[in-house]
Structure formats: C-alpha cells, structure tokens
Design a protein around this motif. Structure first.
Motif, PDB file in Angstrom:
ATOM      1  N   CYS B 248       0.864  -1.177   0.000  1.00 48.81           N
ATOM      2  CA  CYS B 248       0.000   0.000   0.000  1.00 48.81           C
ATOM      3  C   CYS B 248       0.908   1.237   0.000  1.00 48.81           C
ATOM      4  N   MET B 250       2.046   2.941   2.233  1.00 46.07           N
ATOM      5  CA  MET B 250       3.030   2.999   3.302  1.00 46.07           C
ATOM      6  C   MET B 250       4.354   2.348   2.887  1.00 46.07           C
ATOM      7  N   HIS B 255       0.547  -6.310   1.806  1.00 46.02           N
ATOM      8  CA  HIS B 255      -0.724  -6.828   2.315  1.00 46.02           C
ATOM      9  C   HIS B 255      -1.108  -8.082   1.532  1.00 46.02           C
ATOM     10  N   CYS B 310      -1.800  -0.961  10.100  1.00 42.77           N
ATOM     11  CA  CYS B 310      -1.325  -0.170   8.975  1.00 42.77           C
ATOM     12  C   CYS B 310      -2.157   1.110   8.854  1.00 42.77           C
ATOM     13  N   CYS B 312      -2.949   2.704   6.492  1.00 41.44           N
ATOM     14  CA  CYS B 312      -3.821   2.732   5.312  1.00 41.44           C
ATOM     15  C   CYS B 312      -5.230   2.251   5.655  1.00 41.44           C
ATOM     16  N   ARG B 314      -6.117  -0.978   6.116  1.00 37.93           N
ATOM     17  CA  ARG B 314      -6.312  -2.404   5.825  1.00 37.93           C
ATOM     18  C   ARG B 314      -5.907  -3.233   7.046  1.00 37.93           C
ATOM     19  N   LYS B 318       0.561  -8.902   6.711  1.00 41.90           N
ATOM     20  CA  LYS B 318       1.559  -8.484   5.726  1.00 41.90           C
ATOM     21  C   LYS B 318       2.708  -9.478   5.656  1.00 41.90           C
TER      22      LYS B 318
HETATM   23 ZN   LIG Z   1      -1.357  -0.645   4.386  1.00 39.89          ZN
END
Ligand SMILES: [Zn+2]
Lengths: 138, 433
Positions: B248, B250, B255, B310, B312, B314, B318
């Motif tokens: 993502c 980041m 992911h 995360c 983001c 999600r 990971k």
């Molecule tokens: Zn993420």
C-alpha cells in the motif's frame, strides 16, 4: 609423411602460452613447430614436438585440455615459388587444406611445412606420389 | 484508495471465521474430487472432519512443486474439465510445466485481487495503465489486464519488449500507471533518455513492479529516474499469479489477500509453523480456488509475516519483501531458471558431465546478464576454433530455445572453476539488488 600434432586449449593465450613452454622445457621436450589460432575469447595452440606421447601426458597432467591430431609434414623447396608449387599440386588433386604453418625443421635445402588437410589419406597419397616428404622426421 | 474496504478492512476475528468456513469447504471439495489429495489425507490419517479450526490446517500435509509436476496436466483438477475457462503455466525444472487452471469464479477472484493491487498503487477508472508484463502463459500480463478491467481503467496491453514503442505510447497516450518488472522500468528510463525524452516529465505517477527480486535501493533509483511511486507486488503462477500480495502507500510490507490466499511461514527443515516475525518458507492455501486448489503449497520463497495497524486502514496480514529462496532458483529478467536446467542442456550438447559456473550480473543496461563458464574437456575439445565456436553457439541456442533467456557462454580451461567440498558452487549472483 603423417605426424602427430598436439592441440592445446588456451583460455588466456598470452599468459598461458608461457606456462606451456615452461612445462615442456621441464620435461625436456623440444618444440619443432608452433602456431596459434585464436578468437576473441580463447585460442588453440598447435605444436609439433620431438616426443608427442610424453608431451601429451605432461600437458594433461599439468591440467591442460590437449589432444593429438594427425597432420602432414611436407617438404617444400626453400626458394621463391616453393610453396606455390605444393599448393598447386594440392589444388589440382583436390586436397582441401584446413590450415598450414611452417616448422623449424630443415631437410637439406628444403623447409618443412605442416598441413592440416581434410582428407588425410588422400593428402598422404599425393605427398608420396610427388615425393614431397618421404624422409621428414622430427 | 481501497478497492474493497469490506474485505480489506474487515475486523480480523470476522476474517478468521470467514477463512475457516472457506477452509472447511475447500478440504471437503478436494477430498471428494481430487484423488491426489484424498490419498494424502488418508496417508496422514485425517479426514475433512478433523479440520475444525484454522490451526487444524497444520494437520494437512504440504504440497510441493514436484507434486504439481508429477500430476501434470490435470491431476489436481477439482471440477469437471468443461468448467475450466483459462489455463496458465510456468516452466519447471525438468521442462514439465506447472499448471494453473481457472474456472469463471477463479478468474473473478484473480480480477478482484489484481483490482485491489492496482488500487493500492492509486489506480482509478481515470487512469491509463501501460502493461509491459508479458501476455501469454505467463500470468503477469493477463493478471494486470483483468484487474484493470474490473476497475474500469484504460489498459494498454503492450506486453513485454518493444522498448521504442513503449516510450512512444507512454508519451502520446499519457500513461499514468506502469506495470512491468523493476529492472525493465530502469531499462525504459535509460532508453527514453537516449531518445531524448525526459521520462520524468511524462504523466507517470505509479508503477507496480514484481516477478523478480529487487530492493529498497532499487526502489529509490526507480522512483528518482522515472518520477513515480514504485510498489512491490507479489504472486506466483501456482497461486493464481500476481495479486497474492502487494504494497500500500506505506510501502512497509505487502498486504496479503488472505481471504483468498491463506499464508503460513514454516521452518523449511522441520515443516513447523513459525510465529509472526520469524523468517522461513512461505506457504499458501488457496481458500476459494475451484479449478486447481492448492493445500499448504510450499513456495520456496523466504519471508516473514507480521500484523501491524497499517495507517492505510487495511487489516490484512503483511509479508516482508522477499529475502530469497530455499532452493537455487534464479530469476533472470523475470524468467525462473534452475542451475539443473542449464546442466541438462550442457550434458545434452557436450555428452559429458561438465564443470560450469553461472554468473549473473545486472549490467549498465539494468537488465540481468547471464554468463555461463564451461570448462573445455578433452572429450569435446576439437583442434579447430570453428569446432569450439559451434559447440558454444549450440549451447547458447539451446538455452535460448529451452529456457527463453539469452546467455553468454565462455569456454574456460579445466580447473578454472573452483571445486568446493561437497556441493559444487554453481552460481555467483553479482546483482546488487
Ligand atoms: Zn497498508
């Protein structure tokens, strides 16, 4: 006459050549003829020596890839037109030459030239018929 | 942008229940439909009823790449052949391909996974995707294609190669998203420069790069030279293709689409499952796959898993960027190559068991260069340079036609290549990646 030539694979021609000659000197082998065919990456050294069997063993023991090939030793008159005459005979009798080089050998007033021919038997026959090398020895 | 917030941001507990339901369904399906799996279950002394929790997955035996080859072409098929709508395959060590067969639903899952991947890199329906992954049996090209279709973006199916046209299209059609191998992106940048085009000034904003190993340093270089955001994506043919996991914004781990692909990391020696943060071999179970489902498939890729919160949004697990492989597989310009394949070709051409060394470099062109040093043995040594040149070009030709990669063959003297005790060192990888 038919003689044995030794071919040696050389990856780095300049550096390794000295090692070949050094090795042969150590075994008291006398080099009588020599030529190098090289490409951008590797070379093949071809030599004629006085003791081919001993030389082959020494080279292999020394870590070289080497093998013997049969070639023709031909007497050529050491004067202008001498080689031309031999070449003409070979051409007329359809003896195809792959390569040739001169040796240090001399038989009276004749030079000895090493011929690698496509058809060794045919070449030998023509050499004998024309009296081009019956007495050569190394 | 999150393509499917419901799936990707699902509370972990809820996702685990979903995964378990999928897993139970999967083992029942394969036990009933695939003799290969039923036999494995019986040998392990288990039935689908023994799978009552996600942890119970550890009772199931692993599946290996060798088994996929042994069951070629359709030994793992779990649906009638008529249900299959598409087939992909990758080359294997021995030349027997590894097959992935997709039903309509499998293609839908693949499209969904790739839509998530592309969206992570910021792709929307307004974007123009230039897809320079190869189209064909290789999953890269069509994987990106299906994801782009689902998003509704404009996809330009360039396929790999044809560099001048790639640059032309990139400029004239204002490509915003580039998908290709990371090394090819750098090659493109160089080629554009040579043609007097400043690739940074074009419309590129992001790239999805995968199918070969790369590093943080390479990311920096790509981002600087192409003027875009570079994202790592991961997948393998056996497990659907690309779309298994991706980064993502980041850029801190990939992911995993774990509602489809259930990951574990194991100790490659003992097979024991390792906890978060412990490096080991990545293993996947294709939870919803219909065509050719895989149970606990050993990828031979080395990484570790981790759960973080995360930013983001999600919630999926990971995986760290790959650290390497448990075997000696090389990835050269996106092509999987095993030293044993090269050895077989050398043996076939020379008729001997040759001493050889594979040297891989990433040259000034940024593309992988492969050189194979072969010791000249008495058996195939000829008195003429022509003879050796013939052998050399024959080896080069065979490698090109059998493995699909270009290699430079260098003939060397005996004993040039270092002999080590035990297993010979066959590969020197000089790539700084
Ligand atoms: Zn993420």
């Amino acid at each position: 006459m038919i003689i044995k030539q030794i071919s040696i694979f050389l990856e780095n021609v300049a550096g390794r050549l000295a090692e070949v000659t050094k090795l042969l000197a150590k075994h008291e082998i006398n080099i009588r003829a020599m030529t190098i065919a090289d490409t951008a990456d590797f070379g093949i050294l071809r030599i004629v020596v006085d003791q081919p069997e001993k030389a082959l063993k020494a080279l292999r023991d020394g870590g070289f890839t080497a093998k013997t090939t049969e070639v023709l030793a031909v007497e050529v008159e050491d004067k202008p037109g001498g080689l031309a005459r031999v070449m003409e005979i070979f051409q007329q009798t359809h003896v195809n030459i792959e390569y040739l080089y001169v040796s240090l050998e001399k038989n009276k007033d004749k030079a000895v030239v090493i011929f690698k021919v496509e058809d060794l038997k045919l070449g030998q026959k023509i050499v004998e018929e024309h009296g081009l090398g019956g007495t050569v020895s190394f | 942008m999150i393509w499917n917030p419901e799936a990707e941001c699902m509370p972990p507990e809820q996702r685990r229940r979903l995964q378990l339901a999928h897993l139970k369904n999967l083992v029942e399906r394969v036990y009933e439909k695939v003799p290969f799996y039923r036999k494995k279950f019986q040998q392990a002394g288990i039935t689908p009823k023994d799978i009552r929790s996600l942890e119970d997955i550890q009772k199931i035996p692993f599946t290996t790449k060798d088994e996929l080859r042994e069951t070629y072409p359709y030994g793992l098929l779990a649906v009638p052949e008529a249900e299959i709508e598409e087939v992909h395959m990758s080359s294997g060590t021995t030349g027997t391909p590894v097959v992935d067969a997709y039903t309509k639903k499998d293609i839908d899952v693949w499209s969904e996974s790739m839509a998530r991947t592309l969206a992570m890199a910021g792709t929307t329906r307004n974007d123009i995707i230039q897809n320079a992954y190869g189209y064909g049996l290789f999953t890269g090209g069509l994987g990106v294609h299906y994801g782009a279709k689902l998003i509704g973006a404009n996809i330009i199916p360039m396929s790999s190669g044809n560099t001048s046209k790639q640059i032309l299209v990139m400029r004239d059609f204002k490509t915003t998203i580039l998908t290709c191998t990371p090394s090819y992106s750098l090659f493109l940048a160089e080629a554009a420069k040579e043609e007097g085009i400043d690739i940074r000034s074009l419309s590129l904003k992001a790239g999805c790069f995968g199918a070969e190993p790369w590093s943080e340093n390479m990311r920096k270089e790509i981002e600087e030279k192409l003027g875009l955001q570079a994202y790592d994506i991961y997948g393998l043919t056996e497990i659907t293709g690309p779309g298994v996991s991706s980064e993502c914004e980041m850029k801190n781990g990939l992911h995993i689409n774990e509602d489809f692909f259930y990951p574990e990391v194991i100790d490659p020696e003992t097979g024991k499952v390792l906890p978060d943060g412990a490096k080991g071999e990545l293993v996947f179970t294709t939870l919803v796959k219909e065509g050719t489902p895989l149970l606990r498939y050993r990828t031979r890729d080395i990484t570790f898993l981790f759960h973080d919160e995360c930013p983001c949004g999600r919630t999926t697990v990971k995986m760290h960027r790959l650290f390497g492989r448990t075997d000696d597989m090389l990835i050269i310009r996106g092509v999987n190559v095993f030293p044993s394949q090269i050895e077989q070709i050398l043996m076939a051409v020379e008729g001997t068991d040759p001493h050889y060394l594979i040297v891989v470099e990433r040259g000034a062109s940024h593309l992988d260069e492969l050189e194979i040093m072969v010791e000249v043995e008495a058996k195939f040594f000829t008195d003429e340079t022509r003879g050796l040149e013939t052998i050399r070009s024959k080896i080069e030709h065979e490698i090109k036609s059998k493995l699909g990669i270009s290699a430079r063959i260098k003939l060397v003297e005996p004993k040039t290549i270092e002999r080590s005790i035990g297993k010979a060192k066959r590969v020197i990888d000089k790539r700084k990646i």
